[in-house]
Design a protein around this motif. Structure first.
Motif, PDB file in Angstrom:
ATOM      1  N   LEU A  73      10.286   1.370   2.114  1.00  0.00           N
ATOM      2  CA  LEU A  73      10.742   2.270   1.059  1.00  0.00           C
ATOM      3  C   LEU A  73      10.399   3.717   1.442  1.00  0.00           C
ATOM      4  O   LEU A  73      11.237   4.611   1.360  1.00  0.00           O
ATOM      5  CB  LEU A  73      10.086   1.900  -0.275  1.00  0.00           C
ATOM      6  CG  LEU A  73      10.456   2.796  -1.449  1.00  0.00           C
ATOM      7  CD1 LEU A  73      11.947   2.707  -1.768  1.00  0.00           C
ATOM      8  CD2 LEU A  73       9.650   2.403  -2.695  1.00  0.00           C
ATOM      9  N   ASP A  74       9.131   3.931   1.843  1.00  0.00           N
ATOM     10  CA  ASP A  74       8.745   5.270   2.300  1.00  0.00           C
ATOM     11  C   ASP A  74       9.447   5.538   3.636  1.00  0.00           C
ATOM     12  O   ASP A  74       9.382   4.727   4.556  1.00  0.00           O
ATOM     13  CB  ASP A  74       7.219   5.319   2.482  1.00  0.00           C
ATOM     14  CG  ASP A  74       6.701   6.732   2.689  1.00  0.00           C
ATOM     15  OD1 ASP A  74       7.459   7.584   3.188  1.00  0.00           O
ATOM     16  OD2 ASP A  74       5.524   6.962   2.367  1.00  0.00           O
ATOM     17  N   LEU A  75      10.118   6.687   3.717  1.00  0.00           N
ATOM     18  CA  LEU A  75      10.859   7.018   4.938  1.00  0.00           C
ATOM     19  C   LEU A  75       9.937   7.018   6.158  1.00  0.00           C
ATOM     20  O   LEU A  75      10.322   6.591   7.243  1.00  0.00           O
ATOM     21  CB  LEU A  75      11.502   8.404   4.761  1.00  0.00           C
ATOM     22  CG  LEU A  75      12.713   8.743   5.599  1.00  0.00           C
ATOM     23  CD1 LEU A  75      13.779   7.676   5.506  1.00  0.00           C
ATOM     24  CD2 LEU A  75      13.268  10.098   5.138  1.00  0.00           C
ATOM     25  N   ALA A 134       0.828  -1.206   0.000  1.00  0.00           N
ATOM     26  CA  ALA A 134       0.000   0.000   0.000  1.00  0.00           C
ATOM     27  C   ALA A 134       0.867   1.262   0.000  1.00  0.00           C
ATOM     28  O   ALA A 134       2.066   1.216   0.279  1.00  0.00           O
ATOM     29  CB  ALA A 134      -0.905  -0.002   1.236  1.00  0.00           C
ATOM     30  N   ASP A 135       0.253   2.378  -0.390  1.00  0.00           N
ATOM     31  CA  ASP A 135       0.862   3.697  -0.160  1.00  0.00           C
ATOM     32  C   ASP A 135      -0.036   4.363   0.878  1.00  0.00           C
ATOM     33  O   ASP A 135      -0.903   5.144   0.563  1.00  0.00           O
ATOM     34  CB  ASP A 135       0.909   4.499  -1.476  1.00  0.00           C
ATOM     35  CG  ASP A 135       1.401   5.927  -1.275  1.00  0.00           C
ATOM     36  OD1 ASP A 135       1.858   6.257  -0.153  1.00  0.00           O
ATOM     37  OD2 ASP A 135       1.328   6.708  -2.234  1.00  0.00           O
ATOM     38  N   SER A 136       0.202   4.016   2.136  1.00  0.00           N
ATOM     39  CA  SER A 136      -0.764   4.343   3.188  1.00  0.00           C
ATOM     40  C   SER A 136      -0.994   5.840   3.325  1.00  0.00           C
ATOM     41  O   SER A 136      -2.106   6.281   3.571  1.00  0.00           O
ATOM     42  CB  SER A 136      -0.297   3.773   4.528  1.00  0.00           C
ATOM     43  OG  SER A 136      -0.169   2.366   4.449  1.00  0.00           O
ATOM     44  N   ASP A 137       0.056   6.637   3.179  1.00  0.00           N
ATOM     45  CA  ASP A 137      -0.111   8.083   3.370  1.00  0.00           C
ATOM     46  C   ASP A 137      -0.307   8.822   2.035  1.00  0.00           C
ATOM     47  O   ASP A 137      -0.336  10.045   1.998  1.00  0.00           O
ATOM     48  CB  ASP A 137       1.081   8.676   4.133  1.00  0.00           C
ATOM     49  CG  ASP A 137       2.394   8.480   3.392  1.00  0.00           C
ATOM     50  OD1 ASP A 137       2.383   7.936   2.272  1.00  0.00           O
ATOM     51  OD2 ASP A 137       3.437   8.880   3.936  1.00  0.00           O
ATOM     52  N   LYS A 138      -0.440   8.037   0.941  1.00  0.00           N
ATOM     53  CA  LYS A 138      -0.776   8.600  -0.373  1.00  0.00           C
ATOM     54  C   LYS A 138       0.178   9.716  -0.809  1.00  0.00           C
ATOM     55  O   LYS A 138      -0.231  10.731  -1.367  1.00  0.00           O
ATOM     56  CB  LYS A 138      -2.218   9.123  -0.381  1.00  0.00           C
ATOM     57  CG  LYS A 138      -3.261   8.047  -0.036  1.00  0.00           C
ATOM     58  CD  LYS A 138      -4.670   8.615  -0.138  1.00  0.00           C
ATOM     59  CE  LYS A 138      -5.735   7.608   0.242  1.00  0.00           C
ATOM     60  NZ  LYS A 138      -5.719   7.261   1.689  1.00  0.00           N
ATOM     61  N   ASP A 139       1.479   9.546  -0.499  1.00  0.00           N
ATOM     62  CA  ASP A 139       2.434  10.568  -0.958  1.00  0.00           C
ATOM     63  C   ASP A 139       3.188  10.101  -2.194  1.00  0.00           C
ATOM     64  O   ASP A 139       4.207  10.689  -2.584  1.00  0.00           O
ATOM     65  CB  ASP A 139       3.405  10.975   0.158  1.00  0.00           C
ATOM     66  CG  ASP A 139       4.313   9.828   0.605  1.00  0.00           C
ATOM     67  OD1 ASP A 139       4.117   8.685   0.129  1.00  0.00           O
ATOM     68  OD2 ASP A 139       5.202  10.083   1.433  1.00  0.00           O
ATOM     69  N   GLY A 140       2.679   9.026  -2.822  1.00  0.00           N
ATOM     70  CA  GLY A 140       3.300   8.568  -4.063  1.00  0.00           C
ATOM     71  C   GLY A 140       4.435   7.579  -3.845  1.00  0.00           C
ATOM     72  O   GLY A 140       4.973   7.037  -4.815  1.00  0.00           O
ATOM     73  N   ILE A 141       4.824   7.366  -2.598  1.00  0.00           N
ATOM     74  CA  ILE A 141       5.909   6.424  -2.286  1.00  0.00           C
ATOM     75  C   ILE A 141       5.274   5.204  -1.615  1.00  0.00           C
ATOM     76  O   ILE A 141       4.689   5.325  -0.545  1.00  0.00           O
ATOM     77  CB  ILE A 141       6.939   7.059  -1.331  1.00  0.00           C
ATOM     78  CG1 ILE A 141       7.426   8.404  -1.902  1.00  0.00           C
ATOM     79  CG2 ILE A 141       8.100   6.107  -1.086  1.00  0.00           C
ATOM     80  CD1 ILE A 141       8.178   9.251  -0.890  1.00  0.00           C
ATOM     81  N   PRO A 142       5.381   4.027  -2.238  1.00  0.00           N
ATOM     82  CA  PRO A 142       4.791   2.841  -1.603  1.00  0.00           C
ATOM     83  C   PRO A 142       5.456   2.552  -0.264  1.00  0.00           C
ATOM     84  O   PRO A 142       6.615   2.901  -0.047  1.00  0.00           O
ATOM     85  CB  PRO A 142       5.072   1.719  -2.604  1.00  0.00           C
ATOM     86  CG  PRO A 142       5.632   2.350  -3.820  1.00  0.00           C
ATOM     87  CD  PRO A 142       6.063   3.734  -3.487  1.00  0.00           C
ATOM     88  N   ASN A 143       4.715   1.899   0.618  1.00  0.00           N
ATOM     89  CA  ASN A 143       5.263   1.597   1.942  1.00  0.00           C
ATOM     90  C   ASN A 143       6.583   0.828   1.843  1.00  0.00           C
ATOM     91  O   ASN A 143       7.525   1.104   2.576  1.00  0.00           O
ATOM     92  CB  ASN A 143       4.264   0.771   2.751  1.00  0.00           C
ATOM     93  CG  ASN A 143       3.028   1.563   3.120  1.00  0.00           C
ATOM     94  OD1 ASN A 143       2.964   2.770   2.887  1.00  0.00           O
ATOM     95  ND2 ASN A 143       2.028   0.894   3.687  1.00  0.00           N
ATOM     96  N   CYS A 144       6.629  -0.171   0.938  1.00  0.00           N
ATOM     97  CA  CYS A 144       7.789  -1.070   0.884  1.00  0.00           C
ATOM     98  C   CYS A 144       8.169  -1.407  -0.551  1.00  0.00           C
ATOM     99  O   CYS A 144       7.388  -1.202  -1.471  1.00  0.00           O
ATOM    100  CB  CYS A 144       7.461  -2.400   1.589  1.00  0.00           C
ATOM    101  SG  CYS A 144       7.248  -2.238   3.361  1.00  0.00           S
TER     102      CYS A 144
END
Ligand SMILES: [Ca+2]
Ligand SMILES: [Ca+2]
Length: 565
Positions: free
Chosen positions: A204-206, A183-193
């Motif tokens: 992957l997402d900081l 998922a991209d839980s915070d919807k900032d374009g960076i997938p979680n992992c």
């Protein structure tokens, strides 16, 4: 003159009198949700990069927005969910947690709720000893990863290295793990992992709960420093006890909210949101109150800010606070101010000054000496012992400090002129009676009282800046301008934290803009520094942190005035 005392430490010291018990959480009773027992393999496993006993305090499953879906408190009632690897519960300071003996993993017979994106965990390595230095904590730290139904959804690392929010050590820390790697839980374009092997994901997402900050550029690359009191949390200061009407924006996130609208400054995600709010409006640094590494502000700096993955986006500096050491009648701290200054300076040199985000001026770590003039006024010997200890230790260890003095006061005939030479730069924390020094009187309760319009504070700040810049120049010392959007300690006065009442009335955002316009010309073109008091000093109503009460009003003014157009 010494009426600006930092009120919060009064309660802090009373609490710390209780020793270790004061710093651990006493969780409110929770409702337990009965879940069906799954079959093998265990649906949820924690694994460790080292075999050490680990105390689990509580575990929350969070949805994408930070709402707790389910909570497991690791007291006796959780026993039915424990799988392999668990030993006996351990007690500390009145609370109880289960120990996972961590022979590489321990499992829970509980299926993560379907809508859970994250685990939020509070845990520590045994033996729990919060009075361990920061760098030692890091050396002792172990990394935890999470496996869900045989797939590693979070291995405790980040693509760029480790992630301190997934590490634990001998002090209890709040940790975050990913359950939904795709998922991209915070919807900032960076997938979680990212997937790095079959059944193995890595972060992957900081920070997959907070959209990546987008710092703005500032005019002439000026650094706006916001003073920050890292004292809020359910262990220490509860916001509703001080300012019941204030509702910080960050406290809308249910997992971060404690006791009404208080947030927990020991949570890295609280800092993550604050960093984002700050840097997206032109604030590049926080100046943090700090009187001892083992008081709540020290624990919150290390367990909160320094463990936030977004700390790389902001600078921080320490505001040395000796108030509890010198006003012994109010704070009952045994250590002398001079000894304390030596101890905490050495601690900062050993543990904090070389942090990549530490604010450096002329390539030296910057330190703000809070209440410098007030301490010199009331406690001359303590004052000189403090200066000697700070300068002495930094010289002895060959680690020079850029020392900033809290010197600007409305009384020009006092000691401030005498002590300017002790600093590399002078400024003021907050000049509460600027432009209205002659308004002080004794009220009917027998207390000192000043009630005057904020508009006089605006013009008063301009006058004080003109005067103190001249003094600084005379002593060949740098000058750092300062600004505030208001001051009103009515709540602290009523609660008995302050023995004086100072209210600057009718403060408007427009007048704050005017104050900025008046003090901006005093920014040194080489230093490029200015201080704003404050980010979150709610007790004094000088805060600019976004709240539901006034939104981003004050941050937008900072952005408008300091952002590059
Ligand atoms: Ca994301
Ligand atoms: Ca993010």
């Amino acid at each position: 003159v010494n009426g600006r005392k930092l009120w919060v430490l009064l309660l802090l010291v009373l609490l710390m009198g209780g020793g270790v018990g004061a710093m651990v959480a006493i969780l409110a009773p929770h409702r337990y949700v009965q879940l069906p027992q799954p079959s093998q393999p265990p649906p949820l496993e924690f694994f460790f990069n080292e075999s050490k006993p680990v105390v689990f305090d509580y575990l929350q499953f969070l949805d994408a927005d930070g709402n707790p879906v389910l909570l497991l408190d690791f007291n006796q009632s959780v026993a039915e969910y424990l799988g392999d690897g668990w030993g006996e519960p351990e007690y500390w300071g009145g609370d109880e947690g289960w120990v996972c003996t961590a022979y590489k993993n321990c499992s829970l017979n509980i299926n993560p709720p379907k809508d859970a994106h994250f685990i939020r965990l509070r845990a520590a390595c045994a033996p729990v000893n919060p009075y361990t230095e920061w760098k030692q904590l890091l050396r002792n730290a172990i990394r935890i990863g999470v496996r869900v139904n045989g797939t590693i959804t979070d291995d405790g690392l980040h693509v760029n290295g480790t992630d301190l929010t997934k590490c634990i050590s001998n002090r209890f820390w709040i940790c975050y793990y990913i359950l939904k790697p795709d998922a991209d839980s915070d919807k900032d374009g960076i997938p979680n992992c990212i997937k790095i092997a079959e059944k193995h994901y890595r972060a992957l997402d900081l920070n997959p709960r907070i959209p990546e900050p987008k710092p703005i550029k500032t005019r002439d690359n000026i650094t706006v420093i916001a003073t920050y009191v890292p004292i809020w949390g359910h262990h220490f200061m509860k916001l509703p006890d001080v300012s019941p009407e204030i509702k910080p924006v960050v406290s809308q996130i249910k997992s971060l909210r404690k006791d009404g609208w208080t947030y927990d400054n020991c949570d890295p995600d609280v800092w993550g949101w604050h960093i984002k709010q700050a840097v997206e409006h032109g604030i590049k640094a926080f100046s943090l109150t700090w009187g001892n590494p083992y008081w709540c502000d020290g624990f919150n700096l290390e367990g909160g800010l320094l463990r936030s993955p977004y700390v790389k986006y902001i600078k921080f500096m320490l505001m040395f606070n000796f108030e509890p050491y010198v006003w012994k009648d109010r704070f009952h701290v045994g250590e002398t101010a001079g000894n304390a200054a030596g101890i905490i300076t050495s601690y900062a040199i050993r543990n904090l000054f070389d942090h990549p985000s530490y604010l450096r001026v002329e390539d030296k770590p910057a330190v703000f000496l809070f209440l410098a003039e007030a301490i010199r006024y009331s406690f001359k010997d303590d004052y000189y012992a403090i200066i000697e200890a700070i300068r002495g230790n930094s010289t002895k260890l060959n680690r020079p400090i850029y020392l900033i003095g809290d010197v600007m006061v409305v009384w020009h005939g006092g000691y401030a002129n005498e002590i300017v030479k002790d600093f590399d730069a002078i400024t003021g924390w907050l000049i509460s009676d600027a432009g209205a020094g002659n308004y002080w009187h004794i009220n009917e309760d027998g207390k000192r009282e000043l009630i005057a319009p904020y508009s006089l504070m605006v013009s008063g700040y301009a006058d004080e800046h003109a005067y103190w810049l001249r003094v600084a120049k005379r002593h060949h010392v740098d000058f750092i301008p300062t600004m505030t959007r208001g001051y009103d300690n009515i709540n602290l006065y009523k609660l008995g934290f302050h023995d004086f009442l100072c209210r600057r009335t009718d403060a408007t955002p427009e007048q704050f803009r005017e104050m900025i316009r008046l003090v901006m010309p005093y920014i040194d073109p080489n230093l490029k520094l200015i201080i704003c008091c404050s980010w979150n000093e709610y007790g004094e109503n000088s805060h600019i942190e976004p709240t539901l009460n006034y939104g981003y009003t004050y941050l937008n003014i900072i952005k408008e005035m300091f952002g590059e157009s």
